[in-house]
Design a protein around this motif. Structure first.
Motif, PDB file in Angstrom:
ATOM      1  N   GLN A 179     -26.295  31.217 -23.815  1.00 33.74           N
ATOM      2  CA  GLN A 179     -25.065  30.538 -23.415  1.00 33.74           C
ATOM      3  C   GLN A 179     -24.140  31.481 -22.643  1.00 33.74           C
ATOM      4  N   GLY A 180     -24.046  32.731 -23.101  1.00 33.58           N
ATOM      5  CA  GLY A 180     -23.217  33.703 -22.381  1.00 33.58           C
ATOM      6  C   GLY A 180     -23.722  33.944 -20.977  1.00 33.58           C
ATOM      7  N   ALA A 181     -25.040  34.069 -20.833  1.00 38.36           N
ATOM      8  CA  ALA A 181     -25.603  34.259 -19.493  1.00 38.36           C
ATOM      9  C   ALA A 181     -25.319  33.054 -18.606  1.00 38.36           C
ATOM     10  N   ALA A 182     -25.411  31.855 -19.170  1.00 36.19           N
ATOM     11  CA  ALA A 182     -25.124  30.651 -18.382  1.00 36.19           C
ATOM     12  C   ALA A 182     -23.656  30.611 -17.961  1.00 36.19           C
ATOM     13  N   LEU A 183     -22.739  31.012 -18.862  1.00 36.05           N
ATOM     14  CA  LEU A 183     -21.313  31.031 -18.502  1.00 36.05           C
ATOM     15  C   LEU A 183     -21.031  32.053 -17.409  1.00 36.05           C
ATOM     16  N   VAL A 184     -21.685  33.204 -17.488  1.00 38.74           N
ATOM     17  CA  VAL A 184     -21.495  34.220 -16.446  1.00 38.74           C
ATOM     18  C   VAL A 184     -21.950  33.693 -15.093  1.00 38.74           C
ATOM     19  N   LYS A 185     -23.111  33.026 -15.066  1.00 38.68           N
ATOM     20  CA  LYS A 185     -23.597  32.470 -13.805  1.00 38.68           C
ATOM     21  C   LYS A 185     -22.659  31.394 -13.282  1.00 38.68           C
ATOM     22  N   GLU A 188     -19.681  33.054 -11.747  1.00 39.94           N
ATOM     23  CA  GLU A 188     -20.015  33.620 -10.443  1.00 39.94           C
ATOM     24  C   GLU A 188     -20.038  32.530  -9.374  1.00 39.94           C
ATOM     25  N   ARG A 189     -20.642  31.374  -9.705  1.00 41.40           N
ATOM     26  CA  ARG A 189     -20.670  30.282  -8.727  1.00 41.40           C
ATOM     27  C   ARG A 189     -19.259  29.795  -8.407  1.00 41.40           C
ATOM     28  N   ARG A 190     -18.372  29.697  -9.446  1.00 46.22           N
ATOM     29  CA  ARG A 190     -17.002  29.253  -9.214  1.00 46.22           C
ATOM     30  C   ARG A 190     -16.253  30.254  -8.346  1.00 46.22           C
ATOM     31  N   ARG A 191     -16.494  31.546  -8.575  1.00 43.67           N
ATOM     32  CA  ARG A 191     -15.833  32.566  -7.757  1.00 43.67           C
ATOM     33  C   ARG A 191     -16.261  32.446  -6.298  1.00 43.67           C
ATOM     34  N   GLU A 192     -17.549  32.210  -6.058  1.00 43.22           N
ATOM     35  CA  GLU A 192     -18.016  32.045  -4.686  1.00 43.22           C
ATOM     36  C   GLU A 192     -17.406  30.810  -4.035  1.00 43.22           C
ATOM     37  N   GLU A 193     -17.285  29.700  -4.807  1.00 45.22           N
ATOM     38  CA  GLU A 193     -16.680  28.497  -4.243  1.00 45.22           C
ATOM     39  C   GLU A 193     -15.220  28.726  -3.875  1.00 45.22           C
ATOM     40  N   VAL A 194     -14.459  29.388  -4.766  1.00 41.53           N
ATOM     41  CA  VAL A 194     -13.048  29.672  -4.479  1.00 41.53           C
ATOM     42  C   VAL A 194     -12.912  30.570  -3.264  1.00 41.53           C
ATOM     43  N   SER A 195     -13.790  31.561  -3.150  1.00 44.76           N
ATOM     44  CA  SER A 195     -13.747  32.456  -1.997  1.00 44.76           C
ATOM     45  C   SER A 195     -14.007  31.700  -0.701  1.00 44.76           C
ATOM     46  N   GLN A 196     -14.982  30.790  -0.727  1.00 44.23           N
ATOM     47  CA  GLN A 196     -15.277  30.012   0.478  1.00 44.23           C
ATOM     48  C   GLN A 196     -14.114  29.092   0.833  1.00 44.23           C
ATOM     49  N   LEU A 197     -13.496  28.454  -0.186  1.00 46.53           N
ATOM     50  CA  LEU A 197     -12.340  27.591   0.088  1.00 46.53           C
ATOM     51  C   LEU A 197     -11.179  28.388   0.668  1.00 46.53           C
ATOM     52  N   ALA A 198     -10.945  29.595   0.140  1.00 44.14           N
ATOM     53  CA  ALA A 198      -9.867  30.427   0.654  1.00 44.14           C
ATOM     54  C   ALA A 198     -10.119  30.818   2.105  1.00 44.14           C
ATOM     55  N   GLN A 199     -11.364  31.144   2.424  1.00 44.28           N
ATOM     56  CA  GLN A 199     -11.691  31.488   3.806  1.00 44.28           C
ATOM     57  C   GLN A 199     -11.464  30.292   4.723  1.00 44.28           C
ATOM     58  N   GLY A 200     -11.847  29.078   4.243  1.00 40.86           N
ATOM     59  CA  GLY A 200     -11.627  27.884   5.053  1.00 40.86           C
ATOM     60  C   GLY A 200     -10.154  27.609   5.290  1.00 40.86           C
ATOM     61  N   ASP A 201      -9.330  27.739   4.235  1.00 38.68           N
ATOM     62  CA  ASP A 201      -7.881  27.538   4.395  1.00 38.68           C
ATOM     63  C   ASP A 201      -7.279  28.560   5.352  1.00 38.68           C
ATOM     64  N   LYS A 202      -7.745  29.800   5.241  1.00 35.68           N
ATOM     65  CA  LYS A 202      -7.233  30.831   6.137  1.00 35.68           C
ATOM     66  C   LYS A 202      -7.561  30.507   7.584  1.00 35.68           C
TER      67      LYS A 202
END
Length: 302
Positions: A179-185, A188-202
């Protein structure tokens, strides 16, 4: 030359414990083309101690399928030599499936429902149908091999919410690790999505800012051009035209307010006091202003 050969069984920690002897005969007819070992010819040769009896029984030269176990043997070293190997142990919880490299070609006994290969009877070349139970065997490893197959069934039983046993604790730990490994993954996916959204807004804000700046610059240039054109119109002949337009506009406004008809109903330039024509008065005013402006220009040029 006869030598006494001893196959011993020593202590449990001895390197000579649980040994067997593989015999190689140096006399007699050679092996057949497809044979790897010489077949067993029975017991008439007294465990290879009587060469003549061995040859008379149809024995062949080469490594023998039959082995010697613990004991003392008088073997002619010129007739045969021996090789010591360890016995085969099948532990508890396993069975031994024998794959034989020697023997006659046997008939497939697996049946129509078995689709994983052919099974032959014991002693034939191929996979034996009968397996070997746990124990220790004097098996000639030059004649085949034994595959260990586990037979133990593991039955897992536990109650929901109970972790009293060590096994249940280990299972609980394993589940939490997964379960911990699944939460970490997932993080990581949420961080990548937020980063992509921030780049798009910029990128969007940069484009909108550039568009707004271009629009403001265009408006400023248009206003500057209009102001320059207006300034040019207020100089020279443009000033006279601007003055005439202003005077005519004021005249039109005065006529509309006083309801004075454009077609004069009284004599131009004649009459006294209130009978004077308003249009003629305005014309005289315009002529006076133009004469003053021309006199000023003549003075400046003179």
């Amino acid at each position: 030359m006869v030598a006494a050969f001893v196959v011993t069984r020593g202590a449990s920690d001895s390197t000579e414990s649980d040994l067997l002897a593989v015999v190689t005969v140096h006399d007699g007819p050679p092996l057949a083309r497809d044979d790897l070992l010489a077949g067993d010819v029975g017991d008439r040769h007294n465990s290879f101690q009587e060469p003549e009896a061995f040859l008379a029984a149809g024995g062949r030269r080469g490594r023998q399928e039959r082995v010697l176990v613990e004991g003392t043997y008088d073997i002619n070293r010129l007739f045969a030599t021996v090789e010591l190997i360890k016995k085969t142990v099948i532990p508890v919880g396993f069975v031994g499936v024998v794959v034989s490299y020697t023997g006659r070609w046997g008939k497939d006994l697996s049946g129509a429902e078995y689709s994983h290969g052919e099974l032959v009877e014991t002693g034939c070349r191929g996979v034996w149908r009968d397996f070997m139970m746990p124990g220790k065997y004097a098996f000639n490893t030059h004649a085949g091999k034994i595959e260990l197959v586990p037979t133990t069934n593991f039955v897992l039983m536990w109650q929901s919410g109970s972790s009293g046993s060590n096994f249940a604790s280990l299972v609980d730990i394993s589940i939490k690790e997964n379960q911990g490994a699944a939460l970490v993954k997932a993080a990581e996916r949420r961080r990548e999505e937020v980063s992509q959204l921030a780049q798009g807004d910029k990128f969007r804000l940069e484009n909108e800012g550039a568009g707004r700046a271009s629009a403001i610059r265009a408006i400023g240039e248009a206003e500057a051009s209009a102001m320059k054109a207006k300034s040019d119109a207020l100089e020279g002949e443009g000033a006279d035209k601007q003055l005439m337009q202003t005077v005519m506009l004021r005249m039109a406004e005065a006529f509309e307010a006083a309801k004075v008809p454009l077609a004069p109903q009284i004599q131009l330039g004649g009459g006294n006091g209130s009978k004077s024509n308003a249009f003629g008065t305005l014309l005289a005013l315009v002529s006076s202003m133009r004469a003053r402006d021309r006199l000023g220009d003549a003075r400046r040029n003179g």
